[in-house]
Design a protein around this motif. Sequence first.
Motif, PDB file in Angstrom:
ATOM      1  N   GLN A  89       0.837  -1.190   0.000  1.00 41.29           N
ATOM      2  CA  GLN A  89       0.000   0.000   0.000  1.00 41.29           C
ATOM      3  C   GLN A  89       0.877   1.247   0.000  1.00 41.29           C
ATOM      4  N   PRO A  90       0.588   2.228  -0.862  1.00 42.72           N
ATOM      5  CA  PRO A  90       1.412   3.438  -0.901  1.00 42.72           C
ATOM      6  C   PRO A  90       1.282   4.235   0.387  1.00 42.72           C
ATOM      7  N   GLY A  91       2.409   4.775   0.844  1.00 47.68           N
ATOM      8  CA  GLY A  91       2.424   5.579   2.046  1.00 47.68           C
ATOM      9  C   GLY A  91       2.320   4.795   3.320  1.00 47.68           C
ATOM     10  N   LEU A  92       2.417   3.439   3.255  1.00 53.07           N
ATOM     11  CA  LEU A  92       2.267   2.607   4.440  1.00 53.07           C
ATOM     12  C   LEU A  92       3.619   2.030   4.835  1.00 53.07           C
ATOM     13  N   SER A  93       3.878   2.007   6.116  1.00 54.96           N
ATOM     14  CA  SER A  93       5.126   1.449   6.639  1.00 54.96           C
ATOM     15  C   SER A  93       4.795   0.406   7.695  1.00 54.96           C
ATOM     16  N   ILE A  94       5.557  -0.730   7.653  1.00 56.16           N
ATOM     17  CA  ILE A  94       5.403  -1.785   8.642  1.00 56.16           C
ATOM     18  C   ILE A  94       6.742  -1.976   9.335  1.00 56.16           C
ATOM     19  N   ASP A 149      12.452  -2.729   9.554  1.00 56.38           N
ATOM     20  CA  ASP A 149      11.437  -2.269   8.600  1.00 56.38           C
ATOM     21  C   ASP A 149      11.143  -3.418   7.646  1.00 56.38           C
ATOM     22  N   VAL A 150       9.924  -3.916   7.677  1.00 55.69           N
ATOM     23  CA  VAL A 150       9.568  -5.079   6.861  1.00 55.69           C
ATOM     24  C   VAL A 150       8.673  -4.706   5.695  1.00 55.69           C
ATOM     25  N   SER A 151       8.357  -3.422   5.498  1.00 57.41           N
ATOM     26  CA  SER A 151       7.502  -3.021   4.375  1.00 57.41           C
ATOM     27  C   SER A 151       8.284  -3.070   3.084  1.00 57.41           C
ATOM     28  N   LYS A 152       7.586  -3.184   1.957  1.00 55.66           N
ATOM     29  CA  LYS A 152       8.213  -3.324   0.649  1.00 55.66           C
ATOM     30  C   LYS A 152       7.781  -2.177  -0.263  1.00 55.66           C
ATOM     31  N   ASP A 153       8.698  -1.818  -1.140  1.00 56.78           N
ATOM     32  CA  ASP A 153       8.411  -0.860  -2.213  1.00 56.78           C
ATOM     33  C   ASP A 153       7.695   0.388  -1.699  1.00 56.78           C
ATOM     34  N   THR A 154       8.167   0.958  -0.649  1.00 55.07           N
ATOM     35  CA  THR A 154       7.577   2.182  -0.107  1.00 55.07           C
ATOM     36  C   THR A 154       8.678   3.138   0.282  1.00 55.07           C
ATOM     37  N   GLU A 155       8.420   4.390   0.072  1.00 56.26           N
ATOM     38  CA  GLU A 155       9.379   5.418   0.446  1.00 56.26           C
ATOM     39  C   GLU A 155       8.986   6.082   1.762  1.00 56.26           C
ATOM     40  N   ALA A 156       7.886   5.602   2.361  1.00 57.64           N
ATOM     41  CA  ALA A 156       7.420   6.196   3.608  1.00 57.64           C
ATOM     42  C   ALA A 156       8.367   5.856   4.741  1.00 57.64           C
ATOM     43  N   GLU A 172       2.766  13.682   9.065  1.00 59.07           N
ATOM     44  CA  GLU A 172       1.839  13.125  10.050  1.00 59.07           C
ATOM     45  C   GLU A 172       1.346  11.762   9.591  1.00 59.07           C
ATOM     46  N   GLN A 173       1.354  10.791  10.517  1.00 55.45           N
ATOM     47  CA  GLN A 173       0.952   9.430  10.168  1.00 55.45           C
ATOM     48  C   GLN A 173       0.054   8.861  11.265  1.00 55.45           C
ATOM     49  N   LEU A 174      -0.807   7.932  10.816  1.00 56.31           N
ATOM     50  CA  LEU A 174      -1.661   7.173  11.721  1.00 56.31           C
ATOM     51  C   LEU A 174      -0.934   5.864  12.059  1.00 56.31           C
ATOM     52  N   VAL A 175      -0.796   5.584  13.349  1.00 53.06           N
ATOM     53  CA  VAL A 175       0.006   4.437  13.776  1.00 53.06           C
ATOM     54  C   VAL A 175      -0.863   3.524  14.639  1.00 53.06           C
ATOM     55  N   VAL A 176      -0.801   2.188  14.338  1.00 46.59           N
ATOM     56  CA  VAL A 176      -1.469   1.184  15.164  1.00 46.59           C
ATOM     57  C   VAL A 176      -0.432   0.147  15.592  1.00 46.59           C
ATOM     58  N   PHE A 177      -0.678  -0.559  16.684  1.00 50.23           N
ATOM     59  CA  PHE A 177       0.263  -1.527  17.258  1.00 50.23           C
ATOM     60  C   PHE A 177      -0.477  -2.833  17.520  1.00 50.23           C
ATOM     61  N   ARG A 178       0.257  -3.952  17.244  1.00 48.72           N
ATOM     62  CA  ARG A 178      -0.278  -5.283  17.529  1.00 48.72           C
ATOM     63  C   ARG A 178       0.851  -6.159  18.067  1.00 48.72           C
ATOM     64  N   ASN A 179       0.490  -7.178  18.854  1.00 49.99           N
ATOM     65  CA  ASN A 179       1.460  -8.165  19.309  1.00 49.99           C
ATOM     66  C   ASN A 179       1.822  -9.100  18.154  1.00 49.99           C
ATOM     67  N   ILE A 208       4.252  -5.335  16.315  1.00 53.89           N
ATOM     68  CA  ILE A 208       4.108  -4.946  14.906  1.00 53.89           C
ATOM     69  C   ILE A 208       3.524  -3.541  14.889  1.00 53.89           C
ATOM     70  N   GLN A 209       4.242  -2.604  14.276  1.00 54.15           N
ATOM     71  CA  GLN A 209       3.782  -1.215  14.149  1.00 54.15           C
ATOM     72  C   GLN A 209       3.479  -0.946  12.684  1.00 54.15           C
ATOM     73  N   VAL A 210       2.230  -0.576  12.419  1.00 60.11           N
ATOM     74  CA  VAL A 210       1.811  -0.239  11.056  1.00 60.11           C
ATOM     75  C   VAL A 210       1.401   1.223  11.053  1.00 60.11           C
ATOM     76  N   SER A 211       1.949   2.004  10.146  1.00 59.92           N
ATOM     77  CA  SER A 211       1.636   3.431  10.049  1.00 59.92           C
ATOM     78  C   SER A 211       1.351   3.801   8.606  1.00 59.92           C
ATOM     79  N   THR A 212       0.446   4.741   8.428  1.00 58.46           N
ATOM     80  CA  THR A 212       0.108   5.228   7.087  1.00 58.46           C
ATOM     81  C   THR A 212      -0.077   6.731   7.155  1.00 58.46           C
ATOM     82  N   GLU A 213       0.260   7.381   6.065  1.00 57.72           N
ATOM     83  CA  GLU A 213       0.145   8.832   6.022  1.00 57.72           C
ATOM     84  C   GLU A 213      -1.323   9.250   6.102  1.00 57.72           C
ATOM     85  N   THR A 214      -1.589  10.387   6.779  1.00 55.64           N
ATOM     86  CA  THR A 214      -2.960  10.873   6.967  1.00 55.64           C
ATOM     87  C   THR A 214      -3.401  11.849   5.881  1.00 55.64           C
TER      88      THR A 214
END
Length: 506
Positions: A106-111, A122-129, A164-171, A182-188
């Motif tokens: 997903q564009p703008g998403l970081s894992i 950083d485990v996200s792929k093909d993202t510049e975020a 600014e990014q929206l960030v969620v956390f999971r075990n 696991i931290q997942v963030s996406t641009e707002t």
Amino acid sequence: MSRRTPHAVARFFAPRSLKYQLLSRSLLILAALLLLIGVLQYIIMKDFIIKNKADSLNTQIMAMPMDWFTKGEMDTGHPEPDNKDADEIKADRPQRERRDSPLFYQPGLSIVFIDSDGSVTDVSKDTEASAPLLSAEEYAQISNRLQERQQMNYKILENAEGVEQLVVFRNAGPPNKAAGIIQVSTETDSLKHLLMTQLAIFTGLSVLALAAGLALYLPLLRRTLNPLSRVVLAAQQTDAGSLTRRIPASQGQEEIDRLSDAFNGMLERLDASFETERKITEKMRRFVADASHELRTPLTSIHGFLEVLLRGAADNPDQLHRALNSMQLESKRINRLVEDLLALAKLDQAPQLQLSTARLDELLLEMEPQLQLLAGNRKLEFDVASAISGQFHSDQIKQVLLNLFLNAVQHTDAEAGAIKLKLERRENQAIISITDNGTGIAAAHLPHLFERFYRSESSRTRKNGGAGLGLAITKSIVDAHGGAIEVISKPGEGTTFQISLPLHPQ
């Protein structure tokens, strides 16, 4: 043009017309309500969109196997087989590359994976975020909360570039055996764009609503205020000569109907006041004319006698004596007229008398010797009830009785005349009547008897009668006591004057 602009702006913001005041204030209230709705909508929608996006990210993370984020998977990408049998079993099944979920692309998403020792991968792929990172202490607190199954909704953070990014956390794994976070963030920016799009749509609809309100409300206001315009027109056309015009009492609007009733009532009061003023003016004109006439006659006589005396009659004792006697009589007549006029003026200006407790029966009996003397050879009869007391002005009541008695004396024969004075009580009123057997009064004269300077018949000459003020004074005194006076008479059968006085006037 520039001079008119401030005036036009002032008229727009502070209109003097009721129509435009209602219009501007209604639109102002509507605009304020729409602005309030827009602000509330922005706040509620912002929270809803962000929370919905956070729930969506949480759902997608939960759909991914947690072993994708184990140490072995992240180091090699493929697990090493332990033996040959395991390799053969895997060869028989379709193979799928690890971490190939659409979430990673997903564009703008970081894992980001944060393991238990605090290292970040950083485990996200093909993202510049660039993912926003927290301190080790903050990650430790988040891990403790997740392991205790406390609710972790989302956080709004900024990354190193200030985005600014929206960030969620999971075990990563079960809470009691989690390998990390696991931290997942996406641009707002996309969320803000959606929110601003909704806000722009609402703003456009609000502007259209205000424009439609302006277009529809102005004719409606003009039609609603038509009854008020009719009241204004009627008021503009009202003057002293058109007080009989009235506004329709029912125009379909309660406030306008009340205004119409008040305006019609005001016109009625004005009409009554003008009518009273016209009557008073007419009476005053007649009063001045009659008073001038009454005063001119004795003054003319006095002036004539003075001319006679100046021409030599003063040397003749007989002529001098007759002239002086005549002048004395005329001066007394003037004096009585002036006193009567002053009495009427006082009664007109201050009709409230200073009343005191008095007994009418004693007052009448006290006047009996005086009345006997005035009656001469006429028969005088008294019929006086006893113990009738009330609130009266004794001197004024005596004047009333004396005026009526003198009137009866003047209209009865000196030898065959008979006068009866009666006092009785009827409920809370004292009734005094004076009856004579004189010539009587024609019905045409009865309504005018108590008018000033009015004479009922030609027999009441200045020689036999007064100036025509006695009955007017009598009525004024009776009215000041809150009573009433009436006359009953027929030609040739005599006359009765009846006075009703309240014993305890309010």
